[in-house]
Design an enzyme around this catalytic site. Structure first.
Site, PDB file in Angstrom:
ATOM      1  CG  ASN A  10      -1.766   1.201   1.355  1.00  0.00           C
ATOM      2  OD1 ASN A  10      -1.816   2.024   0.447  1.00  0.00           O
ATOM      3  ND2 ASN A  10      -2.454   1.335   2.485  1.00  0.00           N
ATOM      4  CE  LYS A  12      -0.157   3.019   4.821  1.00  0.00           C
ATOM      5  NZ  LYS A  12      -0.077   3.059   6.268  1.00  0.00           N
ATOM      6  CG  HIS A  96      -5.920   1.620   5.157  1.00  0.00           C
ATOM      7  ND1 HIS A  96      -5.455   2.581   6.021  1.00  0.00           N
ATOM      8  CD2 HIS A  96      -4.906   0.731   5.002  1.00  0.00           C
ATOM      9  CE1 HIS A  96      -4.199   2.280   6.354  1.00  0.00           C
ATOM     10  NE2 HIS A  96      -3.844   1.166   5.738  1.00  0.00           N
ATOM     11  CD  GLU A  98      -2.925   5.226   6.838  1.00  0.00           C
ATOM     12  OE1 GLU A  98      -2.900   5.310   5.599  1.00  0.00           O
ATOM     13  OE2 GLU A  98      -2.023   4.677   7.500  1.00  0.00           O
ATOM     14  CD  GLU A 168      -3.357  -2.655   7.206  1.00  0.00           C
ATOM     15  OE1 GLU A 168      -2.239  -2.809   6.709  1.00  0.00           O
ATOM     16  OE2 GLU A 168      -4.071  -1.656   6.980  1.00  0.00           O
ATOM     17  N   GLY A 174       2.588   2.095  10.831  1.00  0.00           N
ATOM     18  CA  GLY A 174       3.508   3.225  10.698  1.00  0.00           C
ATOM     19  C   GLY A 174       4.205   3.587  11.994  1.00  0.00           C
ATOM     20  CB  SER A 214       5.427  -1.923  11.849  1.00  0.00           C
ATOM     21  OG  SER A 214       4.987  -0.604  12.141  1.00  0.00           O
TER      22      SER A 214
HETATM   23  P1  13P Z   1       3.119   0.297   7.616  1.00  0.00           P
HETATM   24  O1  13P Z   1       3.620  -1.009   7.019  1.00  0.00           O
HETATM   25  O2  13P Z   1       3.823   1.489   7.120  1.00  0.00           O
HETATM   26  O3  13P Z   1       2.992   0.189   9.098  1.00  0.00           O
HETATM   27  O4  13P Z   1       1.598   0.457   7.064  1.00  0.00           O
HETATM   28  C1  13P Z   1       0.712  -0.593   7.163  1.00  0.00           C
HETATM   29  C2  13P Z   1      -0.506  -0.264   6.400  1.00  0.00           C
HETATM   30  O5  13P Z   1      -1.296   0.566   6.782  1.00  0.00           O
HETATM   31  C3  13P Z   1      -0.736  -0.985   5.131  1.00  0.00           C
HETATM   32  O6  13P Z   1      -2.009  -0.747   4.639  1.00  0.00           O
END
Ligand code: 13P
Length: 258
Positions: A10, A12, A96, A98, A168, A174, A214
């Protein structure tokens, strides 16, 4: 019935069309020998055409990061599943964390988006996960089950067979703080149990459950060694071809499970 491992990156809000093209080219080269694992990347909307052009016939699928529930209309700034499909996507992320926390996607909105993805012929990757406060309060499993019920509760068997679930935990995204393999396995087993209680046997046997939060080249193998972890949804580490390749390799060497 065996589940093929599935690793998705992803990106982002990173990689505009030019950088996305360059990364796609690197990935194509890095992953040329990847076998036994499904691989996909989710670029920002604007970069999808460049990535599709690079990766078509390359065995790496393209994923939309989000979609609007409607097909078309007066929804300024939005992109529909039909548009993603037309642009060459085969999957789309839905719910997701976010989107849920920063853009106000409620469980009801997530459910509409998931149906819109199916309508457009896209395979949804449904993201679920609890916050740190919810985990500390001991409600993590209930929170995830409620997210599953809201999004998947009414689906029929055939629709379910197209779904991927990404667990997740919000506190691991992150932050550099990964769920331990045991913590992740516990939730993945709960998710598979939830599927088993509601759908015919082939659904829990074939739906893939990715872990996200992560994931890096160094922790991927221990996560993938867990029986109910079928792959990864990778954020930061997917922006680098070498670390993404190492994660794909860790998933490829996971023994097939029934
Ligand atoms: P990170 O791997 O940067 O923690 O992000 C995970 C994520 O949100 C994947 O959709």
């Amino acid at each position: 019935m065996s589940r093929r491992a599935f690793v998705a990156g992803n990106w982002k809000m990173n990689k505009g069309p030019l950088e996305a093209d360059a990364l796609a080219m690197e990935l194509k080269r890095a992953l040329i020998d990847a076998s036994g694992v499904d691989v996909a990347v989710a670029p920002p909307f604007l970069s999808i055409p460049a990535v599709v052009a690079r990766l078509s016939h390359g065995g790496i699928a393209v994923v939309g990061q989000d979609l609007h529930p409607e097909v078309s209309g007066a929804f300024t700034g939005a992109v529909s599943g039909e548009m993603l499909k037309q642009a060459g996507c085969s999957y789309v992320l839905v719910g997701h964390s976010e989107r849920r926390s920063l853009f106000g996607d409620t469980d009801a909105v997530v459910a509409r988006k998931l149906r819109a993805a199916l309508r457009a012929g896209l395979k949804p990757i449904l993201c679920v996960g609890e916050t740190l406060a919810e985990r500390d309060a001991g409600t993590a499993i209930a929170v995830v089950q409620a997210q599953l019920s809201a999004a998947l509760g009414e689906l029929d068997r055939d629709s379910m067979m197209t779904i991927t679930i990404a667990y997740e935990p919000v506190w691991a995204i992150g932050t550099g703080r990964t769920a331990s393999p045991d913590q992740a396995q516990e939730m993945h087993a709960q998710i598979r149990g939830w599927l088993s209680a509601r759908f015919p046997r082939e659904v829990p046997a074939s739906v893939r459950i990715q872990y996200g939060g992560s994931v890096t080249a160094s922790n991927a193998s221990s996560l993938m060694s867990q029986p109910d972890i079928d792959g990864a949804l990778v954020g930061g580490a997917s922006l680098n071809a070498e670390s993404f390749r190492a994660i794909v390799e860790a998933a490829a060497s996971k023994p097939r499970l029934s």
